[in-house]
Motif scaffolding. Structure first.
Motif, PDB file in Angstrom:
ATOM      1  N   ALA A  79       0.827  -1.206   0.000  1.00  0.00           N
ATOM      2  CA  ALA A  79       0.000   0.000   0.000  1.00  0.00           C
ATOM      3  C   ALA A  79       0.860   1.255   0.000  1.00  0.00           C
ATOM      4  N   ALA A  80       1.877   1.274   0.867  1.00  0.00           N
ATOM      5  CA  ALA A  80       2.767   2.435   0.944  1.00  0.00           C
ATOM      6  C   ALA A  80       3.571   2.596  -0.341  1.00  0.00           C
ATOM      7  N   SER A  81       4.003   1.479  -0.924  1.00  0.00           N
ATOM      8  CA  SER A  81       4.769   1.519  -2.165  1.00  0.00           C
ATOM      9  C   SER A  81       3.917   2.047  -3.311  1.00  0.00           C
ATOM     10  N   LEU A  82       2.677   1.591  -3.404  1.00  0.00           N
ATOM     11  CA  LEU A  82       1.800   2.007  -4.500  1.00  0.00           C
ATOM     12  C   LEU A  82       1.505   3.504  -4.422  1.00  0.00           C
ATOM     13  N   VAL A  83       1.245   4.004  -3.210  1.00  0.00           N
ATOM     14  CA  VAL A  83       0.997   5.438  -3.034  1.00  0.00           C
ATOM     15  C   VAL A  83       2.227   6.240  -3.454  1.00  0.00           C
ATOM     16  N   SER A  84       3.397   5.798  -3.019  1.00  0.00           N
ATOM     17  CA  SER A  84       4.634   6.523  -3.317  1.00  0.00           C
ATOM     18  C   SER A  84       4.924   6.537  -4.814  1.00  0.00           C
ATOM     19  N   CYS A  85       4.804   5.378  -5.453  1.00  0.00           N
ATOM     20  CA  CYS A  85       5.099   5.293  -6.886  1.00  0.00           C
ATOM     21  C   CYS A  85       4.077   6.072  -7.721  1.00  0.00           C
ATOM     22  N   SER A  86       2.831   6.062  -7.292  1.00  0.00           N
ATOM     23  CA  SER A  86       1.799   6.801  -8.020  1.00  0.00           C
ATOM     24  C   SER A  86       1.981   8.305  -7.866  1.00  0.00           C
ATOM     25  N   ALA A  87       2.520   8.728  -6.716  1.00  0.00           N
ATOM     26  CA  ALA A  87       2.656  10.163  -6.441  1.00  0.00           C
ATOM     27  C   ALA A  87       3.576  10.860  -7.424  1.00  0.00           C
ATOM     28  N   VAL A  88       4.588  10.138  -7.941  1.00  0.00           N
ATOM     29  CA  VAL A  88       5.521  10.789  -8.858  1.00  0.00           C
ATOM     30  C   VAL A  88       4.892  11.056 -10.225  1.00  0.00           C
ATOM     31  N   LEU A  89       3.668  10.578 -10.437  1.00  0.00           N
ATOM     32  CA  LEU A  89       2.932  10.969 -11.636  1.00  0.00           C
ATOM     33  C   LEU A  89       2.641  12.463 -11.625  1.00  0.00           C
ATOM     34  N   ALA A  90       2.787  13.102 -10.452  1.00  0.00           N
ATOM     35  CA  ALA A  90       2.601  14.549 -10.339  1.00  0.00           C
ATOM     36  C   ALA A  90       3.539  15.310 -11.269  1.00  0.00           C
ATOM     37  N   LEU A  91       4.682  14.712 -11.582  1.00  0.00           N
ATOM     38  CA  LEU A  91       5.631  15.361 -12.491  1.00  0.00           C
ATOM     39  C   LEU A  91       5.144  15.335 -13.931  1.00  0.00           C
ATOM     40  N   LEU A  92       4.252  14.374 -14.249  1.00  0.00           N
ATOM     41  CA  LEU A  92       3.868  14.130 -15.639  1.00  0.00           C
ATOM     42  C   LEU A  92       2.495  14.677 -16.001  1.00  0.00           C
ATOM     43  N   ILE A  93       1.614  14.769 -15.028  1.00  0.00           N
ATOM     44  CA  ILE A  93       0.229  15.146 -15.326  1.00  0.00           C
ATOM     45  C   ILE A  93       0.029  16.641 -15.092  1.00  0.00           C
ATOM     46  N   PRO A  94      -0.457  17.361 -16.096  1.00  0.00           N
ATOM     47  CA  PRO A  94      -0.633  18.808 -15.934  1.00  0.00           C
ATOM     48  C   PRO A  94      -1.820  19.130 -15.018  1.00  0.00           C
ATOM     49  N   PRO A  95      -1.757  20.281 -14.347  1.00  0.00           N
ATOM     50  CA  PRO A  95      -0.674  21.270 -14.364  1.00  0.00           C
ATOM     51  C   PRO A  95       0.430  20.876 -13.396  1.00  0.00           C
ATOM     52  N   SER A  96       1.615  20.646 -13.901  1.00  0.00           N
ATOM     53  CA  SER A  96       2.729  20.161 -13.100  1.00  0.00           C
ATOM     54  C   SER A  96       3.695  21.298 -12.780  1.00  0.00           C
TER      55      SER A  96
ATOM     56  N   ALA B 258       3.185  23.439 -24.027  1.00  0.00           N
ATOM     57  CA  ALA B 258       3.831  22.307 -24.699  1.00  0.00           C
ATOM     58  C   ALA B 258       4.520  21.397 -23.688  1.00  0.00           C
ATOM     59  N   SER B 259       5.125  22.003 -22.660  1.00  0.00           N
ATOM     60  CA  SER B 259       5.769  21.214 -21.599  1.00  0.00           C
ATOM     61  C   SER B 259       4.730  20.417 -20.818  1.00  0.00           C
ATOM     62  N   PHE B 260       3.537  20.980 -20.638  1.00  0.00           N
ATOM     63  CA  PHE B 260       2.446  20.237 -19.997  1.00  0.00           C
ATOM     64  C   PHE B 260       2.034  19.039 -20.835  1.00  0.00           C
ATOM     65  N   LEU B 261       1.935  19.236 -22.143  1.00  0.00           N
ATOM     66  CA  LEU B 261       1.412  18.194 -23.028  1.00  0.00           C
ATOM     67  C   LEU B 261       2.405  17.059 -23.257  1.00  0.00           C
ATOM     68  N   ALA B 262       3.690  17.375 -23.252  1.00  0.00           N
ATOM     69  CA  ALA B 262       4.704  16.382 -23.625  1.00  0.00           C
ATOM     70  C   ALA B 262       4.652  15.097 -22.801  1.00  0.00           C
ATOM     71  N   PRO B 263       4.500  15.150 -21.457  1.00  0.00           N
ATOM     72  CA  PRO B 263       4.546  13.901 -20.689  1.00  0.00           C
ATOM     73  C   PRO B 263       3.210  13.180 -20.537  1.00  0.00           C
ATOM     74  N   ILE B 264       2.145  13.658 -21.185  1.00  0.00           N
ATOM     75  CA  ILE B 264       0.822  13.072 -20.948  1.00  0.00           C
ATOM     76  C   ILE B 264       0.752  11.631 -21.433  1.00  0.00           C
TER      77      ILE B 264
ATOM     78  N   ILE C 256      10.911  20.002 -26.318  1.00  0.00           N
ATOM     79  CA  ILE C 256       9.613  19.499 -25.851  1.00  0.00           C
ATOM     80  C   ILE C 256       9.744  18.028 -25.460  1.00  0.00           C
ATOM     81  N   GLN C 257      10.447  17.258 -26.288  1.00  0.00           N
ATOM     82  CA  GLN C 257      10.681  15.858 -25.915  1.00  0.00           C
ATOM     83  C   GLN C 257      11.506  15.765 -24.643  1.00  0.00           C
ATOM     84  N   PHE C 258      12.475  16.660 -24.489  1.00  0.00           N
ATOM     85  CA  PHE C 258      13.317  16.620 -23.290  1.00  0.00           C
ATOM     86  C   PHE C 258      12.499  16.900 -22.031  1.00  0.00           C
ATOM     87  N   ALA C 259      11.397  17.641 -22.160  1.00  0.00           N
ATOM     88  CA  ALA C 259      10.507  17.861 -21.015  1.00  0.00           C
ATOM     89  C   ALA C 259       9.998  16.524 -20.483  1.00  0.00           C
ATOM     90  N   ALA C 260       9.574  15.644 -21.396  1.00  0.00           N
ATOM     91  CA  ALA C 260       9.076  14.329 -20.991  1.00  0.00           C
ATOM     92  C   ALA C 260      10.207  13.441 -20.482  1.00  0.00           C
TER      93      ALA C 260
END
Length: 436
Positions: free
Chosen positions: A138-155, A171-177, A363-367
């Protein structure tokens, strides 16, 4: 490379490892390099730090932090979690899917992975353990999911990246979607695999008839409807060209305050004051970090560190694939020692010349930078977000390692490599929506 540059990096990493506050780590690195380097005046360095810190773009970050904290304290996050739980509650491992989506969304709105772990983890980890999920999982799943904050806009990370690199924020918002969607899909797959042998108790959603379940979905949707408008307002205003990301953040705050106080009635003015005070402290720390990190970046540039780094990579190999792999390893190491904000402030100006030399679009480097730093945040032995998840879940790192390695090597690593070597993964949406 000058021995003083190497010592400076060692001092920075050492201070980070022993737990010195991050802004002070950068301040120490600036002071050491200034005292040992050939810098005739500190005036231009202070000016460089201040000019970066005073950018209007940075105003979006504290506003998103405020919006995220209001979501947590004002009942918005709780209602969204309840809606997600009833929606997927009929599926095996459904609570894990709730964690993946709710943590990712909250992390994106608040702009910080650590905020998502603290807010969602404190609610969902005890609930998962109560239902029979392994506490370490449970703790691992929460932690690993939290780093999606870097990828999902608005980041917040992508706001900083766009500001430093001169790339369009949208464009930086869109790149990691697309990488984020792939990562979420793989997390859901591994959640199904890893929870099959757990003695998970069934909930009443699984035993309900379709009509009864549908009725409950409608009730939860009605309760969460106003909260659902918050991310829709933010993204709609930004991608509709109505507002800038900073203006959208301000609208989100203005929307969340009356919703929490007058409609949901789960926040009073004293709690709002506390939220603003805590958000102000985080913002103050962030601005000090930006100030010193900007100075250090300028000093590294004057010492030709980006060019030396590029020459070092090309000395090892002139093959583009090998150099990109070395860049990934470098970013992974940065992510292991620093939070995402610090990592982007330091790595972006250092690696942009390398990317330009390889004809990699900014833009790719953003992702690329977002996925790599996110992976670093949960990669042992340092793994700052993983340790935070263990603290919130009241468990140790050992119990979290097995599920974390499955999520790292079975989900994150493939997405990192896909993002790095398939430019269309990050360029498709910006080209489609912005015509870049």
């Amino acid at each position: 490379m000058s021995i003083y540059i190497i010592l400076d990096v060692v001092i920075l990493c050492l201070f980070l490892i022993i737990g010195v506050p991050v802004p002070l780590c950068f301040a120490a690195a600036v002071l050491f390099l200034y005292m040992t380097g050939d810098f005739s005046s500190s005036g231009f360095l202070v000016s460089a730090g201040y000019s970066q810190m005073s950018s209007i773009i940075l105003l979006a970050i504290p506003l998103y932090i405020i919006a995220g904290n209001i979501m947590s304290q004002g009942g918005i996050a709780t209602r969204l979690i309840a809606l997600a739980e009833v929606t997927v509650g009929r599926f095996t491992g459904g609570l894990g899917i709730v964690v993946i989506f709710s943590t990712a969304i909250f992390g994106a709105i608040s702009g910080m992975a650590s905020s998502a772990v603290a807010a969602i983890g404190s609610i969902m980890i005890p609930r998962m353990v109560e239902r029979g999920y392994d506490k370490g999982y449970a703790a691992s799943l929460v932690s690993c999911s939290a780093v999606l904050a870097l990828l999902i806009p608005p980041s917040a990370s992508m706001i900083l990246y766009g500001w430093i690199s001169g790339t369009s924020i949208i464009a930086s918002f869109l790149a990691p979607i697309i990488p984020a969607i792939l990562l979420i899909s793989l997390f859901i797959f591994w959640n199904y695999i890893l929870t099959r042998k757990m003695d998970i108790q069934s909930n009443h959603y699984e035993n309900q008839s379709l009509s009864a379940w549908g009725s409950e979905v409608k009730v939860k949707t009605k309760k969460a409807a106003l909260g659902l408008f918050m991310p829709l307002i933010i993204l709609g205003c930004i991608y509709g060209g109505i507002t800038t990301p900073t203006e959208a953040a301000a609208i989100a705050v203005l929307y969340a305050i009356p919703l929490s106080i007058y409609i949901y009635k789960e926040m009073n003015y004293k709690q709002l004051y506390n939220v603003l005070w805590e958000s102000g402290k985080i913002t103050g720390i962030l601005l000090v970090l930006v100030f010193f990190a900007s100075m250090l970046s300028r000093m590294f540039t004057m010492e030709n560190v980006p060019q030396i780094l590029l020459e070092s990579f090309t000395t090892i190999s002139e093959n583009k694939i090998i150099i990109l792999l070395l860049v990934n390893v470098f970013l992974l190491m940065v992510g292991m020692f620093m939070d995402d904000i610090s990592g982007i402030l330091l790595a972006t100006p250092m690696l942009m010349p390398v990317m330009h030399g390889l004809d990699v679009d900014s833009i790719q480097f953003a992702a690329i930078i977002a996925t790599n730093l996110g992976m670093g945040l949960i990669t042992p032995p340092t793994a700052p977000i993983l340790y935070l998840g263990g603290h919130i879940g009241k468990t140790n790192l050992k119990s979290m390692l097995t599920p974390t390695f499955f999520l790292l090597f079975g989900a994150y690593l493939p997405v990192v490599l896909f993002t790095t070597f398939v430019p269309e993964a990050s360029l498709f949406l910006p080209e489609l929506i912005l015509g870049n």
